[in-house]
Design a protein around this motif. Structure first.
Motif, short mmCIF file in Angstrom:
data_model
loop_
_atom_site.label_atom_id
_atom_site.label_comp_id
_atom_site.label_asym_id
_atom_site.label_seq_id
_atom_site.Cartn_x
_atom_site.Cartn_y
_atom_site.Cartn_z
N UNK A 806 0.83 -1.22 0.00
CA UNK A 806 0.00 0.00 0.00
C UNK A 806 0.86 1.26 0.00
N UNK A 807 1.95 1.25 0.77
CA UNK A 807 2.80 2.45 0.82
C UNK A 807 3.39 2.76 -0.55
N UNK A 808 3.73 1.71 -1.30
CA UNK A 808 4.27 1.92 -2.63
C UNK A 808 3.19 2.37 -3.60
N UNK A 809 1.99 1.82 -3.42
CA UNK A 809 0.86 2.22 -4.27
C UNK A 809 0.57 3.71 -4.11
N UNK A 810 0.71 4.21 -2.89
CA UNK A 810 0.45 5.64 -2.67
C UNK A 810 1.55 6.51 -3.28
N UNK A 811 2.77 6.00 -3.33
CA UNK A 811 3.89 6.79 -3.84
C UNK A 811 3.93 6.85 -5.37
N UNK A 812 3.49 5.77 -6.01
CA UNK A 812 3.61 5.70 -7.47
C UNK A 812 2.58 6.60 -8.15
N UNK A 813 2.98 7.35 -9.17
CA UNK A 813 2.02 8.15 -9.93
C UNK A 813 1.17 7.26 -10.82
N UNK A 814 0.00 7.75 -11.21
CA UNK A 814 -0.90 7.02 -12.10
C UNK A 814 -0.55 7.38 -13.54
N UNK A 815 0.15 6.48 -14.24
CA UNK A 815 0.57 6.79 -15.62
C UNK A 815 -0.54 6.52 -16.63
N UNK A 816 -1.51 5.65 -16.30
CA UNK A 816 -2.66 5.38 -17.18
C UNK A 816 -2.19 5.20 -18.63
#
Length: 841
Positions: A806-816
């Motif tokens: 979860x911590x990594x999910x919050x850090x990563x930008x949404x590149x879509x």
């Protein structure tokens, strides 16, 4: 990014002629730049800082006569008969013209050399006879002097006895004048004998010095006895052209002048061939084989798209992008040292990815037209969705290619930069020119039967996950196949091509073959060995040191002959031409170079040896590239993991994708080794003389295949993720994603294989293994790794494939990457539940 590309696509479709005109202007500008600033290409490869380069630089500064590059012209009679006197005289006149070419320091006349060598042998024989006669005369003189001394000694004894008798008789005073006169005569005679003896000793000393010098010359001649400029049967001769500049700096005009001198003065019955050092300039970067590969790609597009118009669009856009990129690269060749592979790699990649990237957008646009979407909206949406994926895919290729600069190897970094520029142009063409062409053609991109059909929506077909047994079987079979194919890579040896790898019938191949047949393989790749002599070495000692060093070298295994070339003016350097037993790319020659560099001369601990020459340079370059390979592979693997974590928001998917990439790369290495080094299937692929694998091919394959593998991973697995985050069970999403992307990925891979495959039969020796390696690597990665192994692993992993802290999910930008958000804003469709925590919002 997706929204920006959507607007760009709509604008291009609405202002199509503006975009088309702009690209035509760019194309004309690139052509003008090439015409104004374009230089020449070369097959010579250099890396500053290698031992060979350091020796060459020192020779250029301290021993310029030995530093200039050399090229070989091979002369041989058409029918294999001995060269006649008239032919030799006519060729000697041609040699004089060659020596007048600007940039040529000298031309070694092979006939004069053989005559000179024969004369030297005769002179040595005559000299030995004269020395023997001189020794006999000196010996006779010494014998005469010895006899005279004996007579004098006897006379002296008689005189001493007479003096004693006169003294005993009391008559010494009366006899003294007579006795003194006799003593004076004896002393004078003895002095004359001493003078004669001293003269004989001086003559003997001079004779022995001359003998020693003669024997040194004889030993030097014996060292070089294996080097011939005219074959034993007299049917062939090699002409050495000495250039004023180092080989890699010789202007093309100088080489062309050498060729012109022979071609403008043909000699009846004599054929002329040139070594690669003289024919290094490249007239074209593409030939008939490449066109055939492009034709195969056209056929694939026609079959896939069902329309000549639609099939022509990716080809047209790719050709325009390639023309801009290639002409731009060639325009730099006038100011930047560029090898022939550099623009060809850009051409190869630009053409392949240009077709594929345009195809992705075209395929999406055609699907949307069939669903009833308005033309300009469809173009914009296709550019914003598939175009967004194209930009990201192109970015991965760019990163991999630009990372070649990290190796610190200049020519390799330039290759990566030029190829990256061509890929960047291909991306720009795909998201600008392609939408403009789609706007101009309207619904003509569809087959005629589909243009007026009512809009259709395709019902979602039921999906059934593969069985676990099938997944395990696919996984084991795929990995086993790749491992077996990769096994030859364990024996991979790196090198650079020599004349033997040139196309049969080419002048370089003929020159190499004639020299190997008539003079021995080693004379195709002589080494230049430089000995650093001890400080204070006198002129008289130099010749002895030359012989001592030469004999030490000749005693080595795999050395056929050693010819002293000369010494520097300050007598600190001595140069030798060393002819190895085998050709320049053989393992024995490679080992010999290392042995020479470590060689210690008996009795001369201060003499240090260094090696230069084309064969030595190729060995150093190959070792330098081999040393840089692990670090580059590690960099690419690290980039792969970071990029894929960002795209797929998963830990396991990047590991699977990267592991598959490593398998496909090493399998590609194995295929290249088996064909080009071992000679398997050589008749099919034109490998008539197996040799080491092109030294920079592994690095290039890693960079390019990484980018392409990530492309296929993106277009296949993103479909799996999209299905998963919209509520499809993980294992069913694997099948759904593969079904959605396999058609376009299959077509794209076949097109890539066709384009790269055309280069397998290129007229450029260095391009053929690159073309095969890329084609074979794409084949394995697309159809074994991405279509077989990755789905099997994704099935076995199930939901765990998409796990992310979860911590990594919050850090990563949404590149879509797929532009899902853009599609929801601009294209109405039935809403589907989105799984919590998804990247699609």
């Amino acid at each position: 990014m997706a929204e920006l590309l959507y607007r760009l696509g709509r604008f291009a479709a609405r202002r199509a002629w503006l975009i088309v005109s702009a690209w035509l202007v760019v194309l004309v500008a690139a052509g003008a730049a090439f015409a104004a600033f374009g230089g020449t290409l070369s097959t010579a490869i250099t890396i500053p800082g290698t031992p060979t380069a350091e020796v060459t630089d020192r020779l250029q500064a301290e021993f310029p006569d030995a530093a200039g590059g050399t090229g070989t012209v091979v002369l041989h009679t058409s029918d294999g008969s001995e060269l006649t006197a008239a032919q030799r005289d006519a060729l000697t006149e041609v040699f004089a013209e060659v020596s007048d070419v600007e940039g040529v320091r000298s031309v070694v006349d092979p006939f004069a050399v053989q005559t000179q060598l024969a004369g030297q042998e005769g002179q040595i024989t005559e000299g030995r006879e004269r020395i023997a006669a001189g020794r006999e005369q000196i010996a006779a003189g010494e014998e005469q002097i010895g006899a005279a001394r004996a007579e004098l000694d006897a006379g002296q004894a008689e005189l001493d006895a007479a003096r004693a008798q006169a003294e005993a008789a009391g008559l010494l005073a009366q006899a003294q004048p007579r006795l003194d006169a006799q003593q004076a005569q004896l002393d004078a005679a003895r002095t004359e004998l001493d003078t004669q003896a001293a003269a004989l000793e001086e003559q003997s000393t001079e004779l022995e010095a001359g003998s020693a010098e003669l024997e040194l010359g004889a030993e030097q001649l014996a060292l070089a006895s294996g080097i011939r400029t005219v074959s034993d049967d007299g049917s062939a001769a090699t002409v050495t052209v000495q250039f004023a500049d180092p080989l890699y700096e010789v202007p093309t005009e100088t080489k062309e002048g050498v060729e012109a001198a022979f071609e403008d003065n043909p000699v009846d019955g004599v054929e002329v061939d040139y070594s690669a050092e003289i024919t290094q300039s490249i007239d074209s970067i593409a030939g008939a084989a490449e066109i055939i590969g492009l034709a195969v790609a056209v056929v694939v597009l026609i079959v896939m798209l069902g329309s000549l118009v639609a099939a022509g669009l990716p080809i047209l856009s790719a050709l325009i992008g390639v023309a801009v990129g290639s002409l731009g690269a060639l325009a730099l060749s006038g100011t930047v040292e560029m090898i022939s592979v550099t623009p060809v790699l850009g051409l190869m990649l630009g053409l392949a990815v240009g077709i594929d990237y345009s195809l992705f957008i075209l395929n999406r646009h055609r699907r949307q037209l069939r669903e009833g979407l308005e033309l300009h909206e469809s173009v914009g949406l296709a550019t914003g969705t598939s175009g967004n994926a194209v930009v990201f895919a192109g970015l991965t290729v760019l990163i991999a290619l630009l990372a070649l600069n990290v190796t610190g190897i200049g020519f390799l970094g330039l290759m990566g930069t030029v190829a990256a520029a061509c890929v960047a142009i291909a991306v720009l063409v795909a998201v600008t020119l392609m939408p403009a062409l789609l706007g101009l053609l309207g619904d003509r991109v569809l087959p005629r039967r589909q243009r007026h059909q009512a809009a259709r929506t395709h019902a979602r077909r039921p999906v059934r996950a593969m069985s676990t047994g099938a997944a395990i079987l696919s996984l084991v079979a795929g990995i086993a196949a790749l491992v077996v194919i990769a096994l030859p890579a364990l024996d991979m040896r790196l090198g650079l091509p020599d004349g033997s790898s040139e196309p049969q019938g080419s002048t370089q191949y003929e020159a190499y073959s004639v020299v190997e047949e008539k003079f021995g393989a080693g004379q195709n790749g002589p080494l230049l060995v430089v000995a650093e002599l001890p400080a204070g070495t006198g002129e008289a000692e130099v010749a002895a040191l030359q012989v001592a060093v030469g004999q030490e070298i000749l005693a080595l295994d795999d050395v056929e002959a050693v010819a002293p070339v000369g010494t520097s003016e300050d007598a600190t350097l001595a140069a030798f031409q060393v002819v190895p037993a085998e050709g320049p790319s053989s393992e024995s020659t490679e080992a010999l170079v290392h042995t020479l560099r470590d060689l210690s001369v008996d009795g001369e601990p201060d003499v240090e040896l260094a090696v230069a020459g084309a064969a030595s340079g190729n060995i150093d370059i190959s070792e330098k590239l081999s040393d840089a390979l692990p670090a580059y592979l590690g960099l690419v693997i690290g980039l792969s993991l970071v990029i894929l974590v960002l795209v797929f928001r998963s830990v396991l998917v990047p590991v699977i994708a990267t592991g598959g990439f490593i398998l496909s790369v090493f399998a590609a290495f194995g295929g290249v080794t088996a064909i080009y080094q071992w000679g398997w299937l050589g008749e099919i692929f034109g490998v008539h003389t197996p040799g080491p694998v092109l030294s920079f091919l592994p690095t290039i394959l890693i960079g390019v295949l990484f980018g392409l593998a990530m492309d296929y991973q993106l277009f296949l697995v993103s479909g799996m993720r999209e299905a998963y985050v919209h509520g499809t069970p993980a294992r069913e999403a694997v099948i759904e994603g593969r079904r959605a992307g396999r058609a376009v990925v299959t077509a794209a891979a076949i097109i890539m294989i066709s384009v790269f495959g055309g280069f397998m039969f290129s007229h450029l020796a260095m391009i053929r293994p690159i073309g095969f390696g890329l084609a074979f690597g794409v084949l394995l990665d697309a159809f074994v790794v991405r279509m077989l192994i990755v789905p099997a692993l994704m099935h076995l992993a199930g939901d765990k494939a998409w796990w992310l802290p979860r911590w990594l999910d919050r850090l990563l930008p949404d590149v879509d990457v797929e532009g899902a958000a853009l599609e929801r804003r601009h294209h109405r469709h039935d809403a589907e539940p989105v799984r919590e925590g998804s990247a699609v919002r």
